[in-house]
Write an enzyme that holds these catalytic residues in place. Structure first.
Site, mmCIF file in Angstrom:
data_model
loop_
_atom_site.group_PDB
_atom_site.id
_atom_site.type_symbol
_atom_site.label_atom_id
_atom_site.label_comp_id
_atom_site.label_asym_id
_atom_site.label_seq_id
_atom_site.Cartn_x
_atom_site.Cartn_y
_atom_site.Cartn_z
ATOM 1 N N TYR A 66 0.858 -1.196 0.000
ATOM 2 C CA TYR A 66 0.000 0.000 0.000
ATOM 3 C C TYR A 66 0.887 1.235 0.000
ATOM 4 O O TYR A 66 1.496 1.591 1.013
ATOM 5 C CB TYR A 66 -0.934 0.011 1.212
ATOM 6 C CG TYR A 66 -1.914 -1.148 1.259
ATOM 7 C CD1 TYR A 66 -2.197 -1.912 0.117
ATOM 8 C CD2 TYR A 66 -2.578 -1.484 2.434
ATOM 9 C CE1 TYR A 66 -3.087 -2.971 0.167
ATOM 10 C CE2 TYR A 66 -3.475 -2.537 2.486
ATOM 11 C CZ TYR A 66 -3.725 -3.279 1.353
ATOM 12 O OH TYR A 66 -4.618 -4.333 1.400
ATOM 13 N N PHE A 215 -13.079 -5.250 0.992
ATOM 14 C CA PHE A 215 -14.143 -4.498 0.326
ATOM 15 C C PHE A 215 -15.502 -4.726 1.016
ATOM 16 O O PHE A 215 -16.511 -4.983 0.356
ATOM 17 C CB PHE A 215 -14.256 -4.850 -1.163
ATOM 18 C CG PHE A 215 -13.085 -4.434 -2.009
ATOM 19 C CD1 PHE A 215 -12.179 -3.483 -1.567
ATOM 20 C CD2 PHE A 215 -12.904 -4.975 -3.292
ATOM 21 C CE1 PHE A 215 -11.103 -3.083 -2.360
ATOM 22 C CE2 PHE A 215 -11.830 -4.578 -4.088
ATOM 23 C CZ PHE A 215 -10.930 -3.635 -3.623
ATOM 24 N N GLY A 219 -15.551 -1.421 -1.579
ATOM 25 C CA GLY A 219 -14.226 -0.988 -2.034
ATOM 26 C C GLY A 219 -14.267 0.307 -2.817
ATOM 27 O O GLY A 219 -14.879 1.288 -2.380
ATOM 28 N N THR A 221 -15.825 1.030 -5.463
ATOM 29 C CA THR A 221 -17.177 1.398 -5.921
ATOM 30 C C THR A 221 -18.148 1.028 -4.799
ATOM 31 O O THR A 221 -18.680 -0.081 -4.778
ATOM 32 C CB THR A 221 -17.566 0.654 -7.217
ATOM 33 O OG1 THR A 221 -17.156 -0.712 -7.096
ATOM 34 C CG2 THR A 221 -16.926 1.271 -8.433
#
Ligand SMILES: NC(=O)c1ccc[n+]([C@@H]2O[C@H](COP(=O)([O-])OP(=O)(O)OC[C@H]3O[C@@H](n4cnc5c(N)ncnc54)[C@H](OP(=O)(O)O)[C@@H]3O)[C@@H](O)[C@H]2O)c1
Length: 290
Positions: A66, A215, A219, A221
């Site tokens: 990340y 998610f 997530g 969207t």
């Protein structure tokens, strides 16, 4: 002003010998856009992490990929020296390329480099839990995980890692992993609209293994559905609260790691996940993703 611990919805779960709150925090979206580079608001990112710890959350999910190496360093800056109860769960098995892709890096030497980098960036002598991330951005892919998992098991024997998990894995890979080493958690994509792991969740519950949906709110969207909005409106709650409450209720081995870069959303999610859902609510929510 510091935040006082609250009673977090869902209680606790034990990963191996490590107790965590079932309501955790996913740190991935603290980076810049596309999970690359530093956050636009550095102090804001630190504030979210400190708020999570201040609320009593003891499960923070991260990965060296990340940023890369951004989230782990933010966690260290915000929270080190760590509260005694805090557990940082990280993952290895993918790196980043210049286009922001997530190419696999699962040779034993890649995994050792990743574990050492996580230790350095987080300022730890041992990692609480390391997930072996399999598959690709499109989801799990079949194939043996023996070589990479054995490499992580060796690092566990050396004391660099306390517990192992797998992520983005097929049910067959989870079974293979369990035959090779003790597995304390499985982190796969799952939420109200994506329920492909229903059978796996139930099997893991029977085995005392945590299932950690990534998610959980959809997530990149966020979840949107007429049925979800209708249930939320009926309960005078947000759709995100309903989605989290549904996951907590779905199975006792589900641990939440919702992500947010906002202190307000974090507080809203903690408050909302304790929402009581009726049989009517559950029946309506069952229409989503079917
Ligand atoms: N193993 C894997 O391969 C893998 C893959 C992806 C993710 N993960 C892990 O799973 C964690 C969770 O995933 P995620 O963060 O990508 O997705 P998520 O938790 O499903 O959703 C995060 C998104 O929801 C928004 N959000 C959160 N609370 C909200 C609220 N109350 N109201 C409105 N919007 C809200 C956030 O925006 P704001 O920032 O504006 O709140 C963010 O855009 C990650 O942090 C990471 O640790 C693992």
């Amino acid at each position: 002003m510091s935040t006082s611990p609250v009673s977090l919805p869902g209680g606790t779960w034990t990963l191996g010998d490590l107790t965590v709150t079932r309501f955790g925090y996913g740190a991935m979206q603290l980076t810049g856009p596309g999970v690359m580079g530093p956050p636009a608001d550095h102090d804001g990112a630190l504030a979210v992490l400190r708020e999570a710890a201040g609320l009593g959350i003891t499960h923070v999910d991260t990965a060296g990929a990340y940023g890369p190496r951004v989230t782990n360093r933010l966690i260290r800056e915000a929270l080190h020296p760590y509260p005694a109860a805090l557990r940082v769960v990280t993952k290895v098995g993918a790196v980043r390329d210049e286009q922001g892709g997530w190419p696999p890096a699962r040779r034993p030497e890649d995994l050792r480099r990743a574990v050492l980098e996580n230790l350095e960036d987080l300022g730890l002598d041992a990692l609480d839990v390391v997930n072996l991330r399999l598959g690709d951005a499109q989801g799990p892919r079949p194939g043996s995980l023996a070589e990479p998992l054995e490499a992580l098991a060796e690092m566990r024997r050396e004391g660099l890692v306390r517990h192992l998990g797998v992520s983005n894995a097929t049910a067959e890979q989870v079974a293979e992993a369990r035959a090779l080493a003790p597995i304390v958690c499985v982190q796969n994509m799952y939420n109200l609209a994506h329920r492909q792991d229903d059978a796996l969740i139930d099997e893991l519950a029977g085995l005392g293994i945590a299932y950690v949906p990534f998610f959980p709110l959809g997530g990149f969207t966020p979840l949107q559905s007429t049925a979800l909005s209708a249930v939320a409106a009926r309960l005078d709650a947000t759709p995100m609260s309903v989605a989290l409450a549904w996951l907590l209720r779905r199975s006792p081995n589900i641990l939440l790691i919702p992500g947010t870069s906002s202190v307000a959303h974090l507080r809203e999610n903690v408050a909302g996940a304790g929402l009581a859902l009726s049989e009517e609510d559950l029946a309506d929510l069952d229409k989503i993703g079917r």
